[in-house]
Design a protein around this motif. Structure first.
Motif, PDB file in Angstrom:
ATOM      1  N   UNK A  66       0.823  -1.218   0.000  1.00 51.08           N
ATOM      2  CA  UNK A  66       0.000   0.000   0.000  1.00 51.08           C
ATOM      3  C   UNK A  66       0.857   1.270   0.000  1.00 51.08           C
ATOM      4  N   UNK A  67       1.989   1.244   0.691  1.00 54.54           N
ATOM      5  CA  UNK A  67       2.821   2.442   0.814  1.00 54.54           C
ATOM      6  C   UNK A  67       3.791   2.630  -0.350  1.00 54.54           C
ATOM      7  N   UNK A  68       3.897   1.677  -1.265  1.00 58.24           N
ATOM      8  CA  UNK A  68       4.818   1.822  -2.395  1.00 58.24           C
ATOM      9  C   UNK A  68       5.428   0.497  -2.792  1.00 58.24           C
ATOM     10  N   UNK A  69       6.650   0.571  -3.304  1.00 60.20           N
ATOM     11  CA  UNK A  69       7.347  -0.623  -3.791  1.00 60.20           C
ATOM     12  C   UNK A  69       8.376  -1.114  -2.783  1.00 60.20           C
ATOM     13  N   UNK A  70       8.443  -2.417  -2.626  1.00 61.43           N
ATOM     14  CA  UNK A  70       9.458  -3.061  -1.781  1.00 61.43           C
ATOM     15  C   UNK A  70      10.448  -3.760  -2.708  1.00 61.43           C
ATOM     16  N   UNK A  91       8.264   5.199  -2.999  1.00 60.78           N
ATOM     17  CA  UNK A  91       7.253   5.708  -3.913  1.00 60.78           C
ATOM     18  C   UNK A  91       7.786   5.567  -5.332  1.00 60.78           C
ATOM     19  N   UNK A  92       9.069   5.909  -5.498  1.00 57.25           N
ATOM     20  CA  UNK A  92       9.757   5.745  -6.786  1.00 57.25           C
ATOM     21  C   UNK A  92      10.973   4.864  -6.531  1.00 57.25           C
ATOM     22  N   UNK A  93      10.896   3.568  -6.844  1.00 60.82           N
ATOM     23  CA  UNK A  93      12.030   2.668  -6.572  1.00 60.82           C
ATOM     24  C   UNK A  93      13.297   3.148  -7.284  1.00 60.82           C
ATOM     25  N   UNK A  94      14.444   3.107  -6.593  1.00 54.58           N
ATOM     26  CA  UNK A  94      15.687   3.593  -7.194  1.00 54.58           C
ATOM     27  C   UNK A  94      16.252   2.663  -8.272  1.00 54.58           C
ATOM     28  N   UNK A  95      15.848   1.395  -8.285  1.00 54.80           N
ATOM     29  CA  UNK A  95      16.331   0.443  -9.293  1.00 54.80           C
ATOM     30  C   UNK A  95      15.184  -0.482  -9.700  1.00 54.80           C
ATOM     31  N   UNK A  96      15.382  -1.147 -10.829  1.00 56.59           N
ATOM     32  CA  UNK A  96      14.449  -2.183 -11.281  1.00 56.59           C
ATOM     33  C   UNK A  96      15.103  -3.528 -11.035  1.00 56.59           C
ATOM     34  N   UNK A  97      14.368  -4.607 -11.318  1.00 59.96           N
ATOM     35  CA  UNK A  97      14.945  -5.952 -11.201  1.00 59.96           C
ATOM     36  C   UNK A  97      16.194  -6.004 -12.088  1.00 59.96           C
ATOM     37  N   UNK A  98      17.280  -6.494 -11.502  1.00 59.01           N
ATOM     38  CA  UNK A  98      18.563  -6.558 -12.201  1.00 59.01           C
ATOM     39  C   UNK A  98      19.463  -5.370 -11.930  1.00 59.01           C
TER      40      UNK A  98
END
Length: 150
Positions: A66-70, A91-98
Motif C-alpha cells: 500500500x505504501x509503495x514498492x518493496x 514511492x519511486x524505486x531507485x532500481x528495477x529488477x537486475x
C-alpha cells in the motif's frame, strides 16, 4: 466531621488528575518514547557505522504494498553465502529488477543490513536524545517519589 482545632484537614481523596499529574504523565510517555526510539536506532546503527562493510546488491524482485514498492536485494558478504534483504517502501524505486545499489552490512552479523542513506551520519545526536530523555524520566521519577511522600 471536623478535626481538633489547629490541625489542617486531610487532603481530599479521589481520582482528580490535576494539571501537574497530566503534565507528569505526558512527560513520562514522551520521555519513554524518545528514549526507546533513540535506543533502538542507536543499537541498530552503531555496529553498522563502526564496522559496516559497503557492498553492491542486485535487485532480484520488486513487490507492491500500500505504501509503495518493496525491493528484494541480494548481496554476498565476504566469505559467506549470498543473503537477501527487503528494503522499502519506495514511492519511486531507485532500481528495477537486475539493477544494483549499495548496502552496508555488519560482518559479524551479516543479516544486519541497511541502505547507506538510511543510516545516521553518527550516533551523537541519538546519544544526546537518550541522555535528555533519561534526565526527563529521572526528574519525573523524583517528582513521583517526592509527591508520594507528601
Amino acid at each position: 466531621m471536623p478535626g481538633p482545632p489547629g490541625l489542617a484537614a486531610p487532603p481530599p481523596v479521589g481520582d482528580d488528575l490535576g494539571f501537574p499529574s497530566v503534565v507528569l504523565v505526558g512527560l513520562l510517555v514522551f520521555g519513554l518514547l524518545v528514549f526507546g526510539l533513540s535506543l533502538g536506532i542507536c543499537l541498530h546503527s552503531s555496529p553498522l557505522l563502526r564496522r559496516g562493510i559497503r557492498t553492491s546488491a542486485v535487485c532480484v524482485n520488486v513487490g507492491q504494498v500500500a505504501a509503495g514498492s518493496m525491493l528484494l536485494l541480494e548481496y554476498t558478504p565476504v566469505g559467506a553465502p549470498a543473503r537477501q534483504h527487503t528494503v522499502g517502501p519506495f514511492v519511486f524505486p531507485p532500481v528495477r529488477v537486475g539493477g544494483r545499489m549499495d548496502v552496508i552490512y555488519d560482518p559479524k552479523r551479516p543479516q544486519e543490513v541497511s541502505l547507506p542513506e538510511r543510516l545516521p551520519k553518527s550516533t551523537r545526536g541519538l546519544v544526546i536524545a537518550m541522555v535528555v530523555s533519561g534526565a526527563v524520566l529521572a526528574a519525573c521519577a523524583v517528582w513521583i517519589v517526592l509527591t508520594a511522600r507528601g
